[in-house]
Design an enzyme around this catalytic site. Structure first.
Site, PDB file in Angstrom:
ATOM      1  N   ARG A 109     -12.073   2.602  -8.051  1.00  0.00           N
ATOM      2  CA  ARG A 109     -11.140   3.672  -8.441  1.00  0.00           C
ATOM      3  C   ARG A 109     -11.454   4.180  -9.853  1.00  0.00           C
ATOM      4  O   ARG A 109     -12.122   3.485 -10.627  1.00  0.00           O
ATOM      5  CB  ARG A 109      -9.715   3.140  -8.375  1.00  0.00           C
ATOM      6  N   LEU A 129      -6.990  -4.495   7.528  1.00  0.00           N
ATOM      7  CA  LEU A 129      -6.716  -5.620   6.630  1.00  0.00           C
ATOM      8  C   LEU A 129      -7.278  -5.396   5.231  1.00  0.00           C
ATOM      9  O   LEU A 129      -6.893  -6.097   4.289  1.00  0.00           O
ATOM     10  CB  LEU A 129      -7.290  -6.916   7.205  1.00  0.00           C
ATOM     11  N   ASN A 153     -11.107  -2.422  -5.225  1.00  0.00           N
ATOM     12  CA  ASN A 153     -10.327  -1.446  -6.009  1.00  0.00           C
ATOM     13  C   ASN A 153     -10.982  -1.063  -7.341  1.00  0.00           C
ATOM     14  O   ASN A 153     -10.558  -0.101  -7.992  1.00  0.00           O
ATOM     15  CB  ASN A 153      -8.892  -1.942  -6.256  1.00  0.00           C
ATOM     16  N   ASP A 203       0.827  -1.208   0.000  1.00  0.00           N
ATOM     17  CA  ASP A 203       0.000   0.000   0.000  1.00  0.00           C
ATOM     18  C   ASP A 203       0.866   1.264   0.000  1.00  0.00           C
ATOM     19  O   ASP A 203       1.991   1.248   0.500  1.00  0.00           O
ATOM     20  CB  ASP A 203      -0.918  -0.035   1.233  1.00  0.00           C
TER      21      ASP A 203
HETATM   22  C1  IPE Z   1      -5.484  -2.604  -0.160  1.00  0.00           C
HETATM   23  O1  IPE Z   1      -5.128  -1.282  -0.315  1.00  0.00           O
HETATM   24  C2  IPE Z   1      -5.458  -3.323  -1.480  1.00  0.00           C
HETATM   25  C3  IPE Z   1      -4.149  -3.496  -2.081  1.00  0.00           C
HETATM   26  C4  IPE Z   1      -2.989  -3.131  -1.576  1.00  0.00           C
HETATM   27  C5  IPE Z   1      -4.169  -4.138  -3.349  1.00  0.00           C
HETATM   28  P1  IPE Z   1      -6.218  -0.124  -0.484  1.00  0.00           P
HETATM   29  O2  IPE Z   1      -5.439   1.121  -0.652  1.00  0.00           O
HETATM   30  O3  IPE Z   1      -7.179  -0.488  -1.533  1.00  0.00           O
HETATM   31  O4  IPE Z   1      -6.950  -0.179   0.916  1.00  0.00           O
HETATM   32  P2  IPE Z   1      -7.883   0.881   1.648  1.00  0.00           P
HETATM   33  O5  IPE Z   1      -8.872   1.365   0.628  1.00  0.00           O
HETATM   34  O6  IPE Z   1      -6.996   1.997   2.125  1.00  0.00           O
HETATM   35  O7  IPE Z   1      -8.486   0.136   2.779  1.00  0.00           O
HETATM   36  C1  IPE Z   2      -1.547   0.288  -3.350  1.00  0.00           C
HETATM   37  O1  IPE Z   2      -1.305   1.651  -3.341  1.00  0.00           O
HETATM   38  C2  IPE Z   2      -1.793  -0.256  -4.722  1.00  0.00           C
HETATM   39  C3  IPE Z   2      -3.162  -0.732  -4.983  1.00  0.00           C
HETATM   40  C4  IPE Z   2      -4.149  -0.709  -4.134  1.00  0.00           C
HETATM   41  C5  IPE Z   2      -3.431  -1.241  -6.304  1.00  0.00           C
HETATM   42  P1  IPE Z   2      -2.500   2.702  -3.356  1.00  0.00           P
HETATM   43  O2  IPE Z   2      -2.859   2.995  -4.766  1.00  0.00           O
HETATM   44  O3  IPE Z   2      -3.607   2.246  -2.496  1.00  0.00           O
HETATM   45  O4  IPE Z   2      -1.787   3.963  -2.719  1.00  0.00           O
HETATM   46  P2  IPE Z   2      -2.397   4.951  -1.643  1.00  0.00           P
HETATM   47  O5  IPE Z   2      -2.854   4.126  -0.496  1.00  0.00           O
HETATM   48  O6  IPE Z   2      -3.512   5.675  -2.303  1.00  0.00           O
HETATM   49  O7  IPE Z   2      -1.249   5.847  -1.290  1.00  0.00           O
HETATM   50 MG    MG Z   3      -4.038   2.450  -0.530  1.00  0.00          MG
END
Ligand code: IPE
Ligand code: IPE
Ligand code: MG
Length: 237
Positions: A64, A186, A61, A13
């Site tokens: 997004r 989680l 996800n 993350d």
């Molecule tokens: C969790 O990260 C999913 C992955 C790392 C693939 P997110 O960035 O999607 O999680 P939330 O939305 O902060 O809980």
């Molecule tokens: C994790 O990084 C990658 C995926 C969830 C695909 P993020 O894209 O969630 O990055 P932040 O949490 O917005 O910084």
């Molecule tokens: Mg994230």
């Protein structure tokens, strides 16, 4: 290294925040994140880890922006075209967990090819969680069991046999979970499997997570006392 450590799972993350910190768009962070996947996978394999499960895309996800989702779904091609050779040289076997149904065909066929090409490798399993959701996995497992029960293929269900219906069936228990970027949750990852895993939440954003930091996490794991509900020998009366 602690020989109880067989399976590490990582919630990668912080890619977006890493990019924003440098006044770049979020996809720039995902691109750097892919390089880190290579670094960490090779390092974990050299350390003798049996299985490394990486959370790459969750069932949530899809919320997004389409542009970002499309970019993330183009990354398997980038990763495997650059690094499949190196994975082969390191005897790494690629696997995947998640609901394949919604993953674009192009990304899926790249994964299928990598899984096939590395299927004879006997070293570390590099397991990508893509369109993965813990609740979704449990519901699917329950449905699959119900189906088998109806057909008379199985009778009773216990914790172990239920686990075999999960995507992770056959893989070792998750010993250590690492989440980067200091989110203390989680996010629907491996809900059944993490029941007794050790957990480390680090402030480092995924694109900055280095092999040295993985070493430090493994050292920290070595200092933990895993009691599994029992009493440690040194602590008993
Ligand atoms: C969790 O990260 C999913 C992955 C790392 C693939 P997110 O960035 O999607 O999680 P939330 O939305 O902060 O809980
Ligand atoms: C994790 O990084 C990658 C995926 C969830 C695909 P993020 O894209 O969630 O990055 P932040 O949490 O917005 O910084
Ligand atoms: Mg994230």
């Amino acid at each position: 290294m602690d020989n109880t450590l067989q399976h590490i799972a990582v919630i990668m993350d912080g890619n977006g925040r890493w990019a924003k910190k440098q006044h770049k768009i979020r996809t720039f962070g995902h691109k750097k994140g892919v390089e880190q996947v290579r670094e960490i996978a090779i390092h974990a394999s050299e350390l003798g880890i049996k299985c490394l499960t990486l959370y790459a895309f969750s069932t949530e996800n899809w919320k997004r922006p389409e542009k970002e989702v499309n970019y993330i779904m183009s990354l398997p091609k980038v990763f495997f075209s650059k690094y499949l050779k190196e994975l082969m040289e390191n005897n790494i076997r690629v696997m995947m967990i998640g609901d394949e149904g919604r993953i674009p065909e192009e990304a899926m066929s790249i994964f299928r090819q990598a899984i096939k090409e590395t299927s004879g490798n006997t070293g570390m399993i590099l397991n990508f969680a893509v369109n993965y959701g813990g609740r979704d996995e449990i519901v699917r497992a329950a449905k699959a069991y119900a189906e088998d029960y109806k057909e008379g293929k199985v009778t009773d269900l216990d914790e172990e046999s239920f686990a075999s219906y999960l995507y992770t069936g056959g893989l070792p228990e998750v010993d250590l979970l690492i989440r980067t970027s200091h989110e203390l949750r989680l996010s629907n990852f491996l809900l059944y499997q993490l029941a007794y895993s050790e957990m480390i939440f680090t402030e480092t954003l995924w694109p900055d997570f280095t092999p040295e930091e993985l070493d430090r996490c493994i050292e920290e794991y070595g200092r933990r006392k895993r009691r599994f509900g029992g009493v440690d020998e040194t602590e008993s009366d």
